[in-house]
Design a protein around this motif. Structure first.
Motif, PDB file in Angstrom:
ATOM      1  N   ASP A 230      -5.527  -0.423  -7.282  1.00  0.00           N
ATOM      2  CA  ASP A 230      -6.196   0.856  -7.061  1.00  0.00           C
ATOM      3  C   ASP A 230      -5.310   1.987  -7.568  1.00  0.00           C
ATOM      4  O   ASP A 230      -4.246   2.252  -7.015  1.00  0.00           O
ATOM      5  CB  ASP A 230      -6.510   1.046  -5.575  1.00  0.00           C
ATOM      6  CG  ASP A 230      -7.452   2.217  -5.321  1.00  0.00           C
ATOM      7  OD1 ASP A 230      -7.783   2.940  -6.288  1.00  0.00           O
ATOM      8  OD2 ASP A 230      -7.875   2.404  -4.163  1.00  0.00           O
TER       9      ASP A 230
ATOM     10  N   ASP B  15       0.846  -1.196   0.000  1.00  0.00           N
ATOM     11  CA  ASP B  15       0.000   0.000   0.000  1.00  0.00           C
ATOM     12  C   ASP B  15       0.883   1.249   0.000  1.00  0.00           C
ATOM     13  O   ASP B  15       1.598   1.518   0.964  1.00  0.00           O
ATOM     14  CB  ASP B  15      -0.914  -0.003   1.226  1.00  0.00           C
ATOM     15  CG  ASP B  15      -2.048   1.007   1.104  1.00  0.00           C
ATOM     16  OD1 ASP B  15      -1.877   2.029   0.394  1.00  0.00           O
ATOM     17  OD2 ASP B  15      -3.112   0.798   1.711  1.00  0.00           O
TER      18      ASP B  15
ATOM     19  N   ARG C  10      -2.225  -7.461  -3.929  1.00  0.00           N
ATOM     20  CA  ARG C  10      -2.937  -6.188  -3.784  1.00  0.00           C
ATOM     21  C   ARG C  10      -1.929  -5.037  -3.848  1.00  0.00           C
ATOM     22  O   ARG C  10      -0.953  -5.015  -3.105  1.00  0.00           O
ATOM     23  CB  ARG C  10      -3.701  -6.131  -2.458  1.00  0.00           C
ATOM     24  CG  ARG C  10      -4.764  -7.217  -2.312  1.00  0.00           C
ATOM     25  CD  ARG C  10      -5.357  -7.212  -0.907  1.00  0.00           C
ATOM     26  NE  ARG C  10      -6.103  -5.980  -0.661  1.00  0.00           N
ATOM     27  CZ  ARG C  10      -7.406  -5.846  -0.894  1.00  0.00           C
ATOM     28  NH1 ARG C  10      -8.103  -6.849  -1.406  1.00  0.00           N
ATOM     29  NH2 ARG C  10      -8.024  -4.718  -0.620  1.00  0.00           N
TER      30      ARG C  10
ATOM     31  N   SER D  20      -1.850  -0.716  -4.113  1.00  0.00           N
ATOM     32  CA  SER D  20      -2.563   0.561  -4.091  1.00  0.00           C
ATOM     33  C   SER D  20      -1.582   1.700  -4.328  1.00  0.00           C
ATOM     34  O   SER D  20      -0.611   1.873  -3.586  1.00  0.00           O
ATOM     35  CB  SER D  20      -3.282   0.772  -2.752  1.00  0.00           C
ATOM     36  OG  SER D  20      -3.922   2.041  -2.731  1.00  0.00           O
TER      37      SER D  20
ATOM     38  N   SER E 138      -0.542   4.344  -0.988  1.00  0.00           N
ATOM     39  CA  SER E 138      -1.515   5.415  -1.200  1.00  0.00           C
ATOM     40  C   SER E 138      -1.188   6.660  -0.374  1.00  0.00           C
ATOM     41  O   SER E 138      -0.501   6.593   0.649  1.00  0.00           O
ATOM     42  CB  SER E 138      -2.922   4.918  -0.851  1.00  0.00           C
ATOM     43  OG  SER E 138      -2.996   4.500   0.503  1.00  0.00           O
TER      44      SER E 138
END
Length: 372
Positions: free
Chosen positions: A126, A78, A100, A102, A80
């Motif tokens: 994402d 992640d 995953r 992001s 983000s």
């Protein structure tokens, strides 16, 4: 002595992979949490068995080549809410287990098509809240197992349908808050979205900003009549429509095979070029045709369908040329015959006049002899 050396080596090894001082680590869950620490770069000395790395809410501005080579087993990454503007094409090299990713809430303008090349396990991506103008079509080859794709709040005006067609496992897609230009080049996306929603996919919205007459209208609700001009100005619609119909036939065949009622899903399908834009709206308008085919549905080969259309066009062109040649020949023949009839009539009139002159001359000769 050997025992001391072994202990020293083990201690050095453990120190080399100690938890970075900027982060908190959980050796049991193999999670490294570096959120909101004011970081400008990826932390060093990460444990090679790290499976989850959280780096959101920092000040990271870019990702260099093989930025995560220390953690090849990471599954969740992640990044983000940073300030990332550049990402090296090889930044994620070695992350073959990544599921995953992001990169939301950054300042990305583009992504290199090689970025996700080595990753085949990605299921959640994402990219929302960036400044992306588009996505490279080749990127789709790395997203075949993707179940969620976030593209909302970017600067996308159109999206390549070929990229979406490879996402056969996609369940959720976010596209809102992009300046979509709903012109002929977006008809492919509209057709794909109808198939996607029909299969149960989740979508937020595709709100048009251009042209003016479609502003603030969801692409799914734009009637096909407004795209009517696309039929005569572009062959892209024809090929997109053929592929769309092929997908629909396969879907309906699958639905009937599972004894599902065709009216349980609403979708508008343009059935032919001549009537493809004659009916109502977007993704939720109109039902499936009531007449069911008697024969079992068979998959349609797209290349064969296109070849059939081309051959049909060629045959029709030849027929039209033959009809034109016949019409020209008929007109020429009629003109020649009319001219021939006129000349024949003129010759007959001349012959009649000559006979009359001869008759008059014969009558005058006896009269002149009698007087003499």
């Amino acid at each position: 002595m050997k025992v001391v050396l072994v202990c020293a080596l083990l201690s050095l090894l453990s120190l080399s992979h100690a938890c970075p001082k900027e982060c908190s680590c959980n050796s049991n869950t193999k999670v490294v949490d570096c959120r909101g620490r004011g970081l400008y770069d990826i932390p060093k000395r990460l444990h090679p068995e790290t499976q989850e790395l959280y780096l959101q809410d920092n000040r990271i501005r870019g990702l260099g080549s093989m930025a995560f080579r220390e953690i090849p087993l990471v599954r969740i990454l992640d990044l983000s809410n940073n300030s990332i503007t550049t990402v090296s094409p090889t930044a994620l090299l070695g992350l073959r287990a990544l599921q995953r990713l992001s990169l939301a809430y950054n300042s990305l303008r583009e992504l290199d098509k090689r970025l996700l090349g080595p990753i085949r396990t990605l299921s959640h991506l994402d990219l929302s809240h960036n400044s992306l103008w588009g996505l490279p079509g080749a990127l789709g080859d790395s997203l075949r197992n993707l179940s969620h794709l976030g593209l909302s709040h970017n600067k996308l005006t159109r999206l390549d349908r070929s990229l979406l067609e490879v996402l056969t496992h996609l369940d959720s897609l976010t596209l809102r808050s992009n300046p979509w230009r709903c012109d002929c080049q977006l008809i492919g996306l509209k057709l794909w979205l109808e198939t996607y929603i029909y299969k149960g996919g989740v979508l937020d919205e595709v709100m048009c900003t251009q042209p003016e007459e479609m502003k603030n209208t969801d692409l799914q609700k734009v009637p096909y009549q407004l795209f009517h001009v696309c039929m005569t100005t572009s062959y892209h619609y024809l090929f997109a429509n053929i592929h769309h119909l092929e997908n629909e036939r396969l879907l309906r065949g699958h639905t009937h095979g599972n004894h599902a009622h065709p009216s349980s899903h609403a979708i508008h399908v343009p059935m032919a070029m001549g009537e493809g834009f004659g009916g109502g709206g977007g993704g939720g308008g109109g039902g499936l045709p009531e007449c069911e085919p008697k024969q079992r549905h068979r998959p349609v080969n797209l290349r064969h369908a296109i070849a059939t259309v081309i051959i049909t066009g060629v045959v029709c062109g030849i027929v039209c040329l033959m009809m034109l040649a016949a019409a020209v020949y008929g007109c020429a023949y009629a003109a020649i015959m009319a001219k021939y009839q006129r000349e024949l009539k003129k010759n007959e009139e001349l012959a009649t006049a000559q006979k009359a002159d001869h008759a008059t001359a014969d009558e005058k000769e006896p009269l002149e002899n009698a007087i003499a």
